[in-house]
Design an enzyme around this catalytic site. Structure first.
Site, PDB file in Angstrom:
ATOM      1  CE  LYS A 153      43.925  47.882  51.728  1.00  0.00           C
ATOM      2  NZ  LYS A 153      44.398  46.953  50.745  1.00  0.00           N
ATOM      3  CG  MET A 207      45.461  46.847  39.653  1.00  0.00           C
ATOM      4  SD  MET A 207      45.743  45.103  39.947  1.00  0.00           S
ATOM      5  CE  MET A 207      44.960  44.892  41.539  1.00  0.00           C
ATOM      6  CD  GLN A 266      49.811  43.672  39.725  1.00  0.00           C
ATOM      7  OE1 GLN A 266      50.464  44.387  38.982  1.00  0.00           O
ATOM      8  NE2 GLN A 266      49.239  44.149  40.825  1.00  0.00           N
ATOM      9  CG  HIS A 297      41.807  53.837  43.863  1.00  0.00           C
ATOM     10  ND1 HIS A 297      40.718  53.011  43.991  1.00  0.00           N
ATOM     11  CD2 HIS A 297      42.880  53.019  43.726  1.00  0.00           C
ATOM     12  CE1 HIS A 297      41.114  51.749  43.912  1.00  0.00           C
ATOM     13  NE2 HIS A 297      42.408  51.720  43.761  1.00  0.00           N
TER      14      HIS A 297
HETATM   15  P1  AMP Z   1      44.990  49.108  43.441  1.00  0.00           P
HETATM   16  O1  AMP Z   1      43.992  49.640  42.480  1.00  0.00           O
HETATM   17  O2  AMP Z   1      44.406  48.292  44.539  1.00  0.00           O
HETATM   18  O3  AMP Z   1      46.180  48.481  42.766  1.00  0.00           O
HETATM   19  O4  AMP Z   1      45.575  50.379  44.189  1.00  0.00           O
HETATM   20  C1  AMP Z   1      46.120  51.457  43.475  1.00  0.00           C
HETATM   21  C2  AMP Z   1      46.777  52.406  44.435  1.00  0.00           C
HETATM   22  O5  AMP Z   1      45.813  52.877  45.378  1.00  0.00           O
HETATM   23  C3  AMP Z   1      47.895  51.747  45.254  1.00  0.00           C
HETATM   24  O6  AMP Z   1      48.976  52.664  45.397  1.00  0.00           O
HETATM   25  C4  AMP Z   1      47.216  51.472  46.561  1.00  0.00           C
HETATM   26  O7  AMP Z   1      48.100  51.427  47.656  1.00  0.00           O
HETATM   27  C5  AMP Z   1      46.286  52.677  46.675  1.00  0.00           C
HETATM   28  N1  AMP Z   1      45.197  52.394  47.607  1.00  0.00           N
HETATM   29  C6  AMP Z   1      44.357  51.324  47.595  1.00  0.00           C
HETATM   30  N2  AMP Z   1      43.506  51.386  48.640  1.00  0.00           N
HETATM   31  C7  AMP Z   1      43.833  52.504  49.336  1.00  0.00           C
HETATM   32  C8  AMP Z   1      43.335  53.120  50.526  1.00  0.00           C
HETATM   33  N3  AMP Z   1      42.332  52.588  51.240  1.00  0.00           N
HETATM   34  N4  AMP Z   1      43.918  54.266  50.947  1.00  0.00           N
HETATM   35  C9  AMP Z   1      44.944  54.826  50.248  1.00  0.00           C
HETATM   36  N5  AMP Z   1      45.453  54.294  49.118  1.00  0.00           N
HETATM   37  C10 AMP Z   1      44.914  53.155  48.665  1.00  0.00           C
END
Ligand code: AMP
Length: 280
Positions: free
Chosen positions: A149, A31, A62, A38
């Protein structure tokens, strides 16, 4: 600076050409508001395939009506800048993704989708799985990379890929943390200095669960909840130990690997975290 693609048609043409030239595609759905967590996913994706597609889409489907859709951080210029020139960013508008308003066909997460995050965020996982399925159809990756995460998300995406026989692999990257233990999250930008200190209580609660897991699952759960309760700025949503194979709470007699999961509100910001523990 990564290449920016905003339409489904352009991305399809771009990736069809890559595949026709024998190059494989790895996909990292996000996102945006990209941070080092990321970027760890992107680095892993680069190891797994020739072309890396990072989607940046804050999916309205969502988010619940009282959630942080409008204030969710959006930093596209910076996101493009932190990626490499040969990474492809797919950042569609909501209208590009949902031209007829809401998607009529939805993916339903199943019973685990109603637990934990699903209790506080009804419909969240159906919305997440629906957009992930759309993105898989658009990108057609050989492998998709997700972060541990979001443990419940990873579980449900893995189940969906297996249940629906989707033709791709799932690769999971460990959680990237700050030095003190706080898991990196785009929502950390909402925390002031005092809240950021208080937010360390999530990872320390999980550590307490791990340290008590030699006394059984109930003791581990209790230890996590006690540590959380001692932080006045934190309000516990749930702290549980789940079976990695089912994502259901383990019984006290459970032995072996479990995932300790936690969600708490720090000020106005809801944060989640998890870690593996060994119950003995
Ligand atoms: P988001 O942008 O929050 O939807 O996250 C996108 C992807 O990045 C998802 O697969 C999350 O699990 C992963 N992600 C977010 N924060 C972390 C983190 N601290 N370590 C590893 N992966 C992460």
């Amino acid at each position: 600076m990564a290449e920016l693609v905003t339409t489904i048609g352009e991305l399809r043409r771009r990736l069809d050409a890559e595949r026709a030239a024998g190059r494989s595609v790895a996909f990292v759905p996000t996102m945006g508001a990209l941070h080092a967590g990321h970027l760890a996913l992107v680095e892993r994706a680069r190891e797994l395939a020739d072309v890396v597609v990072v989607s940046i889409f804050v999916n309205p489907l969502q988010f619940g009506p009282s959630e942080d859709l409008d204030r969710y951080p959006r930093t596209l210029d910076n996101d493009l800048a932190v990626l490499a020139a040969d990474d492809v960013v797919f950042a569609p508008s909501a209208i590009e993704m949902y031209p007829d308003g809401e998607s009529q066909t939805r993916v339903v997460a199943g019973p685990v989708g109603a637990l934990f995050e699903g209790t506080t965020r009804p419909g969240h996982f159906d919305g997440m799985l629906t957009v992930v399925t759309k993105l898989f159809g658009i990108v057609q990756p050989r492998v998709a990379v997700f972060g541990q995460k979001d443990a419940q998300q990873v579980f449900l995406v893995g189940r969906m890929i297996a249940d629906l026989n989707l033709p791709l692999q799932l690769d999971v990257v460990p959680t990237v943390r700050e030095r003190g233990g706080l898991a990196l999250s785009s929502r950390n930008s909402f925390l002031n200095a005092e809240e950021k200190r208080a937010a360390l209580v999530l990872s320390s609660s999980l550590d307490a669960a791990a340290a008590s897991a030699d006394q059984g699952a109930d003791a581990a759960r209790a230890a996590a909840r006690a540590v959380l309760a001692a932080e006045p700025l934190a309000e516990l949503d749930y702290a549980e130990l789940v079976d990695p194979a089912t994502f259901l709470p383990v019984v006290d007699q459970h032995r072996g690997a479990a995932t300790a999961i936690i969600a708490a509100r720090i000020g106005g910001t809801r944060l989640i975290d998890n870690r593996e523990v060994t119950v003995s």
